[in-house]
Design a protein around this motif. Sequence first.
Motif, short mmCIF file in Angstrom:
data_model
loop_
_atom_site.label_atom_id
_atom_site.label_comp_id
_atom_site.label_asym_id
_atom_site.label_seq_id
_atom_site.Cartn_x
_atom_site.Cartn_y
_atom_site.Cartn_z
N ASP A 240 14.91 30.19 -1.32
CA ASP A 240 15.33 31.57 -1.58
C ASP A 240 14.45 32.25 -2.62
N GLY A 241 13.51 31.52 -3.20
CA GLY A 241 12.61 32.11 -4.18
C GLY A 241 13.19 32.29 -5.57
N ARG A 242 14.45 31.96 -5.76
CA ARG A 242 15.09 32.19 -7.05
C ARG A 242 14.71 31.14 -8.09
N HIS A 243 14.48 29.93 -7.64
CA HIS A 243 14.28 28.85 -8.59
C HIS A 243 12.86 28.29 -8.46
N VAL A 244 12.18 28.21 -9.58
CA VAL A 244 10.81 27.72 -9.65
C VAL A 244 10.74 26.66 -10.75
N ALA A 245 10.14 25.53 -10.44
CA ALA A 245 9.90 24.49 -11.44
C ALA A 245 8.39 24.30 -11.56
N VAL A 246 7.91 24.21 -12.79
CA VAL A 246 6.48 24.10 -13.07
C VAL A 246 6.25 22.88 -13.94
N ARG A 247 5.21 22.11 -13.61
CA ARG A 247 4.87 20.94 -14.41
C ARG A 247 4.00 21.37 -15.59
N THR A 248 4.39 20.93 -16.76
CA THR A 248 3.65 21.26 -17.97
C THR A 248 3.16 19.96 -18.62
N GLY A 249 2.46 20.09 -19.72
CA GLY A 249 1.97 18.90 -20.41
C GLY A 249 3.07 18.04 -20.97
N LYS A 250 4.26 18.60 -21.15
CA LYS A 250 5.37 17.87 -21.75
C LYS A 250 6.51 17.58 -20.78
N GLY A 251 6.30 17.84 -19.48
CA GLY A 251 7.35 17.58 -18.51
C GLY A 251 7.43 18.68 -17.47
N MET A 252 8.65 19.06 -17.11
CA MET A 252 8.89 20.11 -16.12
C MET A 252 9.72 21.21 -16.76
N ALA A 253 9.48 22.45 -16.32
CA ALA A 253 10.23 23.60 -16.82
C ALA A 253 10.70 24.41 -15.64
N ILE B 47 0.84 -1.21 0.00
CA ILE B 47 0.00 0.00 0.00
C ILE B 47 0.87 1.25 0.00
N GLY B 48 1.90 1.27 0.85
CA GLY B 48 2.77 2.44 0.93
C GLY B 48 3.47 2.73 -0.38
N VAL B 49 4.02 1.69 -1.02
CA VAL B 49 4.72 1.89 -2.29
C VAL B 49 3.74 2.28 -3.39
N ALA B 50 2.56 1.63 -3.42
CA ALA B 50 1.58 1.93 -4.46
C ALA B 50 1.06 3.36 -4.34
N VAL B 51 0.76 3.78 -3.11
CA VAL B 51 0.27 5.15 -2.92
C VAL B 51 1.33 6.16 -3.31
N THR B 52 2.59 5.86 -3.03
CA THR B 52 3.67 6.78 -3.39
C THR B 52 3.75 6.96 -4.90
N PHE B 53 3.69 5.86 -5.64
CA PHE B 53 3.83 5.95 -7.10
C PHE B 53 2.59 6.51 -7.78
N THR B 54 1.43 6.35 -7.14
CA THR B 54 0.20 6.87 -7.75
C THR B 54 -0.19 8.24 -7.23
N ALA B 55 0.55 8.78 -6.26
CA ALA B 55 0.21 10.08 -5.70
C ALA B 55 0.40 11.17 -6.74
N ALA B 56 -0.41 12.21 -6.61
CA ALA B 56 -0.30 13.35 -7.53
C ALA B 56 1.02 14.07 -7.30
N PRO B 57 1.85 14.22 -8.31
CA PRO B 57 3.11 14.94 -8.14
C PRO B 57 2.86 16.44 -8.02
N PRO B 58 3.78 17.18 -7.44
CA PRO B 58 3.57 18.63 -7.31
C PRO B 58 3.56 19.31 -8.67
N ASP B 59 2.71 20.35 -8.78
CA ASP B 59 2.65 21.14 -10.00
C ASP B 59 3.69 22.25 -10.01
N ILE B 60 3.99 22.78 -8.81
CA ILE B 60 4.93 23.90 -8.70
C ILE B 60 5.87 23.62 -7.54
N LEU B 61 7.16 23.82 -7.76
CA LEU B 61 8.17 23.73 -6.71
C LEU B 61 8.92 25.05 -6.64
#
Length: 617
Positions: free
Chosen positions: A452-465, A434-448
Amino acid sequence: MWGQPPLGRATFVQVIGDVTAVRPVPAQAMVRVMLRPVHAPNLPAVVRVNIADADVPTGLGEGARLRFRVRLMPPAPPSVPGGYDFAARAYFQGIGATGKALKPIEIVIPSTAAPPLRARLFGHILEQVDGPAEGIAAALATGDQGAIPEADAEAMRRSGLAHLLSISGLHVTALIGAVIFLLMRVMALSQRAALGWPLMLIAAAGGALAGIGYTLLTGAEVPTVRSCVAALLVLGGLAMGRDAVTLRLVATGALVVLLLWPEALVGPSFQMSFAAVTALVALAEHPRFRAFAAVRDEGVIRKTGRLLVVTLATGIAVELVLMPIALFHFHKAGLLGAFANLIAIPLTTFVVMPLEALALVLDVVGLGAPFWWLTQQALNLLLLLAHGVAASPMATLLAPTMGMGLFGITIVGLLWCLLWRTGWRWLGLAPVLIGVAVTFTAAPPDILITGDGRHVAVRTGKGMAILRDRAGDYVRDVLSESAGYDGELAAIAALPETRCSQDMCAMRMKDGKGRDWRLLFTRSNVLIDRSSFAGDCAAADIVVSDRGLPRWCRPRWMKVDRRSLARTGGLSMILAKGEVHTVHRAGDAHPWVARQTRRTWRDQPESFKAQSHRPQL
């Protein structure tokens, strides 16, 4: 005080300090120095500074007194939720601040102490071995990985061979076994000793002393101490004629480590080391596996095949047991390590380590050069294997951050499977799966967003930017691993749904439910006219900046700036669920969390000087 409280805030000072330890890091062209500041009541008792190789002064060593300028920082907390917490590790290591020393670096009092044996051995090996293999050779003998290039270290991690670089059971067992073998053979040359002396007991005592000395030489890290304690218990059991390879052996080793370093319990080194050994012992105690692996009279081909199957089975068992721990701490788990170790473990145990030990012994009389060359070729083969396996897209499996509660449930199930000896053990598979399955099926973050606020990563339809496409490899790796994304980060400015100027980027994105979000990022320190910036803020759902934003910047959902990040640390957002996870929690009383002095912030002036073109939302 158990640990060293961190520095309250970044400060630029001139430091006069006494050096307590010096560690060269050739892979990064620098030297890492631990020192105690003198006549500096406002600084922590111990600070760690990096000195570039070109700036290292003559006379640097333990006991020296240095004078230099430095910008000291509190040990860094995780960049994003679930990231590596250097602040916690530094607290227990006694490090209160870190920084990079600026030249000129003056020697007030030169060192008169000879370098420690470990440092001399490290330097000697680097002189004897050339190329990338030198770092691996030094790590196998001293436990110091400072000479291993990052590309090689990453390849070893991705291929599941990183355990070869950390002095643990494989190395300690090989050394003790070799010492016992040699002592038995040497003593057997004497008829009197062979007939009248307890050869096995004497050889075991010699092996025990060698194991203890090797542990102290390599820094007495948690895996090494665990391995040494286990080896000593095995030798004691053999001396008394008892089977010492049991789960009681593992429990005793864990007890010794926790008595000396109780904080190790929550670290990946302790968890992975003891989980691997527990899995091996539990497998070895299983009646069917023991019957299959038992020594018998059979041909060379069948014996070799049986040995390969046993090695592969133990490798797969270890990989499966370590998977949830690796997912929690590193957001990734190996898939091909068991197969890579079929070659790497025999190569390291029976070729590399004996050759290196023989080269070191023969160096005493100046005859070690041929064996160093052979060692280098064997290590090059090991690196070739590591890079070949690491290049496979199946080498590792990435997943988003696993929550603490889910990890706890998974570990309880794992221990249930390993510690029971009856059919009841299989009940533990349910929470593990259950723990492993929930981890792999959990919704990944959209924004990281980093702290320091300098670096932002955003999930897009084609990956991460990523916002700043010139970000270094370390930042990119942290953001990719925390997002569970195994690919290259594109530049946000290059996306068709983004409009960027030199100073700002506006972006539209959809969440998992198809809702449109408007994002606004600043990426320079240029002041922007209020009349235009206020409208952009109001039109955006989320505004992210690495500087303090004025109160009149009011986005529709969240404003993330320097002031808010000082309270929360890095952020991760799952937009479809409206979830925001933070590095720092309200009321966090851990002693390694830096307590910053409050500042009075003023709003930005009414008239920002417009020096850029604003993007259109």
